[in-house]
Structure formats: structure tokens, C-alpha cells
Write a protein that holds these residues in place. Structure first.
Motif, PDB file in Angstrom:
ATOM      1  N   ALA A 103       1.497  -8.149  -6.120  1.00 31.96           N
ATOM      2  CA  ALA A 103       1.359  -7.533  -7.454  1.00 31.96           C
ATOM      3  C   ALA A 103       1.444  -8.586  -8.549  1.00 31.96           C
ATOM      4  O   ALA A 103       0.715  -8.520  -9.550  1.00 31.96           O
ATOM      5  N   ALA A 104       2.308  -9.575  -8.372  1.00 33.00           N
ATOM      6  CA  ALA A 104       2.469 -10.637  -9.372  1.00 33.00           C
ATOM      7  C   ALA A 104       1.199 -11.466  -9.486  1.00 33.00           C
ATOM      8  O   ALA A 104       0.721 -11.758 -10.594  1.00 33.00           O
ATOM      9  N   SER A 105       0.634 -11.869  -8.335  1.00 32.88           N
ATOM     10  CA  SER A 105      -0.563 -12.705  -8.378  1.00 32.88           C
ATOM     11  C   SER A 105      -1.743 -11.947  -8.962  1.00 32.88           C
ATOM     12  O   SER A 105      -2.523 -12.496  -9.752  1.00 32.88           O
ATOM     13  N   TYR A 106      -1.879 -10.672  -8.644  1.00 34.80           N
ATOM     14  CA  TYR A 106      -2.968  -9.861  -9.191  1.00 34.80           C
ATOM     15  C   TYR A 106      -2.842  -9.738 -10.711  1.00 34.80           C
ATOM     16  O   TYR A 106      -3.829  -9.898 -11.448  1.00 34.80           O
ATOM     17  N   ALA A 107      -1.614  -9.466 -11.177  1.00 39.55           N
ATOM     18  CA  ALA A 107      -1.394  -9.333 -12.621  1.00 39.55           C
ATOM     19  C   ALA A 107      -1.665 -10.648 -13.352  1.00 39.55           C
ATOM     20  O   ALA A 107      -2.218 -10.654 -14.464  1.00 39.55           O
ATOM     21  N   TYR A 108      -1.315 -11.758 -12.732  1.00 39.01           N
ATOM     22  CA  TYR A 108      -1.548 -13.064 -13.362  1.00 39.01           C
ATOM     23  C   TYR A 108      -3.041 -13.343 -13.494  1.00 39.01           C
ATOM     24  O   TYR A 108      -3.500 -13.900 -14.497  1.00 39.01           O
ATOM     25  N   TRP A 109      -3.812 -12.981 -12.467  1.00 35.87           N
ATOM     26  CA  TRP A 109      -5.264 -13.173 -12.554  1.00 35.87           C
ATOM     27  C   TRP A 109      -5.856 -12.405 -13.722  1.00 35.87           C
ATOM     28  O   TRP A 109      -6.820 -12.848 -14.335  1.00 35.87           O
ATOM     29  N   LYS A 110      -5.279 -11.253 -14.017  1.00 35.61           N
ATOM     30  CA  LYS A 110      -5.813 -10.408 -15.089  1.00 35.61           C
ATOM     31  C   LYS A 110      -5.331 -10.842 -16.472  1.00 35.61           C
ATOM     32  O   LYS A 110      -6.036 -10.634 -17.476  1.00 35.61           O
ATOM     33  N   THR A 111      -4.139 -11.442 -16.545  1.00 35.99           N
ATOM     34  CA  THR A 111      -3.525 -11.707 -17.859  1.00 35.99           C
ATOM     35  C   THR A 111      -3.307 -13.182 -18.162  1.00 35.99           C
ATOM     36  O   THR A 111      -3.150 -13.558 -19.327  1.00 35.99           O
ATOM     37  N   ASN A 112      -3.226 -13.999 -17.102  1.00 33.67           N
ATOM     38  CA  ASN A 112      -2.863 -15.413 -17.259  1.00 33.67           C
ATOM     39  C   ASN A 112      -1.519 -15.566 -17.975  1.00 33.67           C
ATOM     40  O   ASN A 112      -1.270 -16.536 -18.688  1.00 33.67           O
ATOM     41  N   ASP A 113      -0.654 -14.594 -17.773  1.00 32.38           N
ATOM     42  CA  ASP A 113       0.652 -14.529 -18.436  1.00 32.38           C
ATOM     43  C   ASP A 113       1.730 -14.518 -17.356  1.00 32.38           C
ATOM     44  O   ASP A 113       1.962 -13.492 -16.711  1.00 32.38           O
TER      45      ASP A 113
END
Length: 443
Positions: free
Chosen positions: A411-421
Motif C-alpha cells: 500500500a505504501a509503494s502504490y501510494a508513493y507512485w501516485k503522490t511522490n509524497d
């Protein structure tokens, strides 16, 4: 007359109780008092064994045949094929709750064993109490023994160690050759990315495959390289750490340069066959030969890509399994002796490598089998590469909630790909995991 009958009944009951107690004492004597590595080899027994079909079944079956030949024994087997992973623990848990008769030997993957040991630590006989590690620990790779110790009550390993899954690089030499490069000359992730861009431009092949639902393996692998396991020795999570951020940023560079192919659970293996590299466990070499025979001579094996020229990093771990002997079985001593034999006898260790089991005993890699040329991989001696990688294996920690932690990494890696945050992806998911289990987030 009536009193005589009553006396006889009482005496009869007492005799029956004495026989029962004596029988229990004998079983306890066999299980506990005589449960040590220095006993004479058991010559006759029938061992029930839970093991997945394939290389590990072949390994233990052939090792028992060798045991019988060397000791003039007649150890028989009753094999039950189990599915690797959580299915095995789900299968044995109800039996342990009910104290049902258990098989003598159970194969369990290390990531699934922590939970079963937490619930049923008293249901297994201890390899440490047997004296296995006092006699043989120095022969085994330290990270393997260390993780089994940490998983077990009192810090003394319950399990008998089986395989040791370090990650390696499978690469297509022709794709690197097409851009004037050799994978084995690459000294860093940054250099790999630069060459990956050239490969993509010239051949159309992407560098690496990641899961479309969120990547777990490669995030953890880069953290392992930086000597930062996903969970520290106290169970606190490192997903918000500097190493986790570096891992996220490294994978993002691959994505930004269009070097990634996206996989699902259903197509992952096929997609990876078209990549320039595949980063996974050394165990996968036997899987490739079986599942993709037409890819013969297409791939080569190397150690895991170095993190940087200044700091090549540790070798990430990728899987691992061990053997367990339940208390509620008929032949615990025979089971422990067979396991000791197959995990330490030089000829049995050769069988392990010949069957594709990346055994955790370094002595296996001193046998003739370790120098075999693999035609599938262009006649490389891939086990020599694995042996070198094994000596640099990263330390890991496994807890009952380790399997659950993977969902948070994804979930963390997916969210980072979407937000770069990083804060609203990795740190957020680390915090969610920590709150669920009352742990800390290491930053």
C-alpha cells in the motif's frame, strides 16, 4: 467373599494405572530424556511427513534412502503433500489444539512459522534441546540460524534449518551486449538505470517488472541492502526510515524512466521472462528450468545488483524454510536423527543441491555438486555464485505479524507512485501498521 472381590478389583485398577503410567513414562523417556543428538541411530520407524511436492520432497525421500543404506536401517515414509505457505499452518493448527496425533516431520516456510510458534511453542520438540546447534551451528549461515533463534521461545531455535533464500539477479546477457554493456560490470543502481534506458531505447525491453498493486519484494530488498530490515529486532517497523525512503526513490527512478513493466498475480512470471533482469531468490533457478524450458541459454545468474560503488550493500534475503518435529508423534527421535543426517551428511547435502534446494549448510557448497555447470544458464556454475552471495546475507527479523506487514509495504509503494509524497505513503502506512500492533515507527 465380597471383600475379596473388591480387593481384587482395586488391585486390578492399580495395576492398570501402573501400566499406563509406566507406558507414559517410557514415551516421555523416548521423547525428552533420550532426545539428543548423540543417540545411536534408530533403525526402524515409519515417519509421516508433511512436505510440498517437488524438490523438498525429493530431497528428504532420497536422504532417508541414503540413511537406510549407510546405517542398515529400515526407515519407511508416509508422505502427505502440502501447499507451501499459510495452508500448512492452517492444516496443523486444529490438530495441535485437539492434541491429535501429528506427523513426525513438518516442512514450514519461515515467514509462516513465527505465528505457529507463538501459539504452539510447547507443541514442538526443540532442535536446540536435541543438541543440533551445539554440534553443527558453525556450519550454517549465520542469518539463518539467527532468525530461527529469534523466532523461538527463549531465543533457542526450535526448527531444523532447511534452505536459505538469498536474492540474486537473473539477467539476459544479449540485451546488455546490445548496448555494449555487461551486467556483471555494473557497480550501482544508478549505473543500472542508465544502462536500462539504453536497453529500452535500442531493444524495446524494459528493465524490471513490479506489481501493479504495489511492490513488496524490491522495496524490502533495497532496504535489506542498506542493512535495514523491514522490522527491527523488537518488532518495530522501519517503513518510515531513511532506508525505506532511498528504496522508494530508487524504484521511482525506474518508473520515471519508463523501465518498468507492470504485473498482476496471474501474469507475473510470463511478464518477467521479457525483462532485462529479474531480481528474486536463488531458489528460482530450478523453477525457471522447469517452467520455461524454451528459455534455455537466454538467462545468466549474478549476485544482486550492488547498491553503490562505495557501498555494495548486503545481499537481500528471499524466502527460506525449516523442518519441525511435533511432540505428539510416534517417532520423534528417529525424525530428529533423519533431519540431522540430511542436513549435515556430505552425500545428503549433495542431494539437496542436485534437487535444487539452496540448503543453508555452507558445507554443501564444498561438495562436487556445488561446481556443476548448468546448461540452461549457458554452462554457468551458478551454485558458486550463490555460495558467495550467501556469505553476505542480510540479517532479517520474522514475527507473527510479518506476513501482514507486507500488505502495508504494498500500500505504501502504490501510494508513493501516485503522490511522490513519502510522508503520506510510507510513513502513513508504517503508522497504521504500528497502531494496529502497538509498535513504533522508526524514522
Amino acid at each position: 467373599m465380597k471383600k475379596d472381590i473388591q480387593k481384587r478389583v482395586v488391585v486390578g485398577v492399580l495395576l492398570m494405572l501402573l501400566i499406563l503410567v509406566s507406558g507414559c513414562s517410557k514415551k516421555e523417556d523416548q521423547t525428552l530424556k533420550n532426545f539428543n543428538v548423540n543417540q545411536e541411530p534408530v533403525k526402524e520407524a515409519t515417519l509421516s511427513i508433511y512436505v510440498p511436492q517437488g524438490k523438498n520432497e525429493n530431497y528428504i525421500t532420497k536422504s532417508i534412502e541414503l540413511y537406510n543404506k549407510k546405517y542398515g536401517a529400515d526407515i519407511k515414509t508416509n508422505i502427505t503433500n502440502v501447499t507451501p505457505g499459510g495452508s500448512t499452518t492452517q492444516m496443523i493448527s486444529p490438530k495441535m489444539v485437539a492434541h491429535e496425533k501429528m506427523p513426525e516431520i513438518i516442512f514450514i516456510q519461515d515467514t509462516n512459522a513465527a505465528g505457529i510458534l507463538q501459539l504452539f511453542s510447547d507443541s514442538f520438540l526443540s532442535a536446540s534441546d536435541f543438541g543440533f546447534y551445539d554440534k553443527y551451528a558453525a556450519d550454517f549461515y549465520e542469518p539463518k540460524v539467527d532468525v530461527l533463534n529469534k523466532m523461538s521461545e527463549g531465543g533457542r531455535a526450535t526448527a531444523f534449518p532447511n534452505d536459505f533464500g538469498v536474492a540474486v539477479t537473473y539477467y539476459q546477457p544479449e540485451l546488455f551486449k546490445a548496448v555494449g554493456a555487461n551486467f556483471e560490470d555494473i557497480n550501482s543502481w544508478d549505473e543500472l538505470i542508465d544502462i536500462g534506458i539504453k536497453i529500452k531505447e535500442k531493444t524495446g525491453h524494459q528493465l524490471l517488472a513490479l506489481s501493479t498493486a504495489g511492490e513488496v519484494e524490491q522495496v524490502s530488498a533495497i532496504m535489506d541492502q542498506l542493512d535495514t530490515p523491514l522490522m527491527d529486532s523488537s518488532g518495530n517497523i522501519n517503513l518510515g526510515s531513511k532506508a525505506a525512503k532511498i528504496s522508494a526513490e530508487t524504484l521511482q527512478k525506474l518508473i520515471d524512466n519508463n523501465l518498468i513493466a507492470w504485473t498482476t498475480d496471474s501474469n507475473g512470471e510470463k511478464v518477467k521472462q521479457d525483462m532485462a533482469i529479474n531480481l528474486t531468490g536463488s531458489f528460482y533457478a530450478s523453477n525457471m528450468q522447469m517452467n520455461f524450458p524454451s528459455a534455455k541459454d537466454k538467462w545468466r545468474v549474478a549476485e544482486f545488483v550492488p547498491f553503490s560503488e562505495e557501498n555494495p550493500g548486503k545481499t537481500p534475503l528471499s524466502g527460506g524454510s525449516s523442518w519441525y518435529v511435533p511432540k505428539d508423534c510416534d517417532y520423534p527421535l528417529a525424525a530428529a536423527q533423519v533431519l540431522t543426517f540430511m542436513l549435515t551428511d556430505p552425500d545428503a547435502l549433495k542431494i539437496a543441491l542436485e534437487e535444487g534446494v539452496m540448503i543453508s549448510n555452507r558445507e554443501a557448497f564444498k561438495t562436487d555438486a556445488a561446481h556443476k555447470e548448468f546448461e540452461y544458464f549457458g554452462n554457468q556454475k551458478i551454485l558458486e555464485i550463490v555460495a558467495k552471495a550467501n556469505e553476505n546475507g542480510a540479517a532479517i527479523n520474522i514475527f507473527p505479524n510479518s506476513t501482514d506487514s507486507r500488505a502495508y509495504v504494498g500500500a505504501a509503494s502504490y501510494a508513493y507512485w501516485k503522490t511522490n509524497d513519502f510522508e503520506n505513503s510510507y510513513v502513513r502506512e508504517a503508522t497504521n501498521f504500528a497502531k494496529k500492533y502497538g509498535l513504533k515507527v522508526n524514522k
